[in-house]
Design an enzyme around this catalytic site. Structure first.
Site, short mmCIF file in Angstrom:
data_model
loop_
_atom_site.label_atom_id
_atom_site.label_comp_id
_atom_site.label_asym_id
_atom_site.label_seq_id
_atom_site.Cartn_x
_atom_site.Cartn_y
_atom_site.Cartn_z
N GLY A 51 -45.44 -17.86 -10.78
CA GLY A 51 -45.20 -16.75 -11.69
C GLY A 51 -46.44 -16.35 -12.47
N GLU A 106 -38.81 -15.40 -14.67
CA GLU A 106 -38.09 -16.58 -15.16
C GLU A 106 -38.73 -17.78 -14.49
OE1 GLU A 106 -33.81 -18.58 -14.42
OE2 GLU A 106 -33.73 -16.47 -15.01
N CYS A 166 -31.04 -23.14 -12.97
CA CYS A 166 -32.05 -22.88 -14.01
C CYS A 166 -31.57 -23.37 -15.36
CB CYS A 166 -32.37 -21.39 -14.06
SG CYS A 166 -30.93 -20.33 -14.23
#
Length: 507
Positions: free
Chosen positions: A245, A264, A301
């Protein structure tokens, strides 16, 4: 429906499967039969260009038409029937019941945004003109929202339906009026192709430009870079590791035109066990935490990765039940052999940290199966080892023993950003819980009381995000109706005639 293994670009299949890759049967670890194409730079360019061309017409569709499109996607996903469930389960190792539930959630998300569009996706803000105002007349001003443009979406590994091809990012972007270029996850390419076909069929049935959606397959890292750097991409949604990310984030910062990046990237979802709750319900807490950690083989998550409590007279009884519960758990399979290997490596690294003790492990497995594990440490060791704050993606948790409540509060100020945290307490713990909640609220996107963090309700009041690294933009959510705002921008219309205003701002 047989799989082609190709990209699905603006309604057309494309790609050379001879030079591609295969998915793995998560249960056996063996390669599956279908070969999938690695998209070329030209194919990615075509997908983005066709999406940009479709933006002109799609962004002008009225809300009822966009709602019909979303509902039709849901209908076409359901029409895939058992084939979708079977392929998704084989590619991910997730049981049929989990896939069926996730399919329902995916269709439910599409329906939620359809409902939102039909009721008005934003509340009109209108300040009428006041020509008599002194010293200057006040103009008529009205606040509305416009879609950003083409959105690049990266599928999640751990949710092959709800956070992937037609999942939350795609649903909210399409609802906002934005075409989507979807980068499929290499862990479940067959699932992605089936769902992409459902979206394409829905576009045909609703007479929408096929460029509104494209599916890009591939394991070539250059694909991701091309998508986030492309000048026609106006926003990116990503669910994955912090390492990848942040690579994408840096590439976006280097663009001539920076764009929103909704990433995320990881969460340990700390669980705070208050003293009176521990004394009264320690056994139930132990069982509940282990069960929550084991859901989806720890690949949620929102999996509870850190448990924080005062090591008082009830601590040994609590950890004894935790150990008993962990030892009962069977070895399990993860989404891919690579993830299983990464999990094992993280667990071995944690075993090597001085001051960290392995409390218990589950049954040993074979091949790429993994063992669940719970570790324990004290606050000083946690503070001294930043690696203990990192998410271990899988069935592992860390108990942080505190000497008193002040150490619990200190812990709450030191942790990084998270999607969630839970406070488990009784009414007799409320005074301390209030103090703790005021601190923890600044570290999370969702604060939970007396419930486990696994599971995210899809509704208007949900916030699924949080301070970094939980997400790269803590002001937004990736779940719930508020997610549509990520792919819209505000615009003020001043002194405009009614005929030139969007319908929601007229009158």
């Amino acid at each position: 429906m047989s799989l082609t293994g190709q990209n699905l670009i603006a309604g057309q299949y494309s790609g050379d499967i001879e030079q591609g890759f295969t998915a793995f049967n998560a249960f056996t670890g063996e390669p599956m039969s279908t070969t999938f194409a690695d998209a070329t730079s030209s194919e990615v360019e075509t997908a983005i260009t066709r999406a940009h061309e479709a933006f002109c017409s799609y962004s002008q569709l009225d809300a009822p038409m966009r709602a019909r499109f979303l509902r039709t996607i849901g209908e076409q996903i359901l029409a895939l029937g058992d084939e979708l469930v079977e392929i998704a389960s084989t590619e991910t190792g997730l049981p049929h019941m989990r896939i069926q539930g996730e399919r329902g959630r995916t269709v439910g998300q599409l329906g939620l945004f359809a409902d939102l569009l039909e009721s008005g996706e934003y509340q009109a803000v209108i300040d009428h003109a006041d020509p008599a105002r002194e010293p200057l007349p006040k103009p008529d001003t009205r606040l509305g929202y416009l879609p950003l443009g083409v959105v690049g979406v990266f599928a999640a590994s751990n949710f092959p339906l709800a956070f992937s091809t037609a999942g939350g990012d795609t649903a909210s972007a399409l609802a906002a009026g934005c075409p989507v270029v979807m980068k499929a996850h290499a862990a479940h390419p067959g699932t992605s192709e089936l769902v992409a076909k459902a979206i394409t069929t829905a576009a045909q049935l609703c007479d929408i430009d096929a460029g509104v959606f494209s599916l890009i397959q591939g394991k070539n890292y250059a694909i991701a870079s091309q998508i986030v750097k492309h000048p026609l991409i106006k926003a990116v949604g990503f669910t994955g590791s912090e390492r990848v990310g942040m690579i994408l984030q840096r590439q976006i910062w280097e663009r001539e035109e920076p764009i929103p990046f909704y990433g995320e990237l990881g969460s340990v979802n700390p669980q705070f066990l208050m003293p009176n709750k521990l004394a009264s319900e320690g056994s139930e807490l132990a069982q509940g935490l282990v069960a929550s950690m084991m859901m989806g083989q720890g690949q949620f998550c929102t999996s509870p990765g850190i448990w924080v409590l005062v090591a008082d007279d009830n601590y040994d009884a609590f950890t004894s039940v935790v150990a008993e519960e962990i030892k009962k758990q069977p070895a399990g399979v993860m989404l891919t052999p690579q993830m299983a290997a990464g999990f094992k490596q993280s667990v071995e690294a944690r075993k090597a940290v001085a001051g960290v003790t392995l409390l218990a492990e589950s049954e040993a497995g074979e091949g790429h199966q993994v063992q669940a594990s719970v570790f324990e440490t004290d606050l000083s060791t946690f503070i001294a080892n930043e690696s203990l704050q990192e998410e271990v993606f899988g069935t592992s948790a860390l108990i942080v023993k505190c000497s008193d409540f002040n150490e619990v509060l200190q812990f709450s100020t030191l942790i990084k950003g998270n999607l969630t945290a839970s406070i488990h307490a009784l009414d007799t713990d409320l005074s301390q819980s209030k103090t703790l909640a005021l601190s923890v609220a600044h570290k999370v996107g969702r604060l939970i009381y007396n419930q486990m963090p696994t599971g995210v309700e899809v509704c208007a009041s949900m916030n699924h995000g949080g301070p970094f690294p939980a997400s790269t933009d803590l002001r937004t959510t990736s779940v719930g109706s508020e997610a549509i705002k990520r792919f819209q921008r505000p615009i003020c219309y001043q002194n405009m005639p009614n005929e030139l205003l969007p319908s929601l701002l007229q009158g």
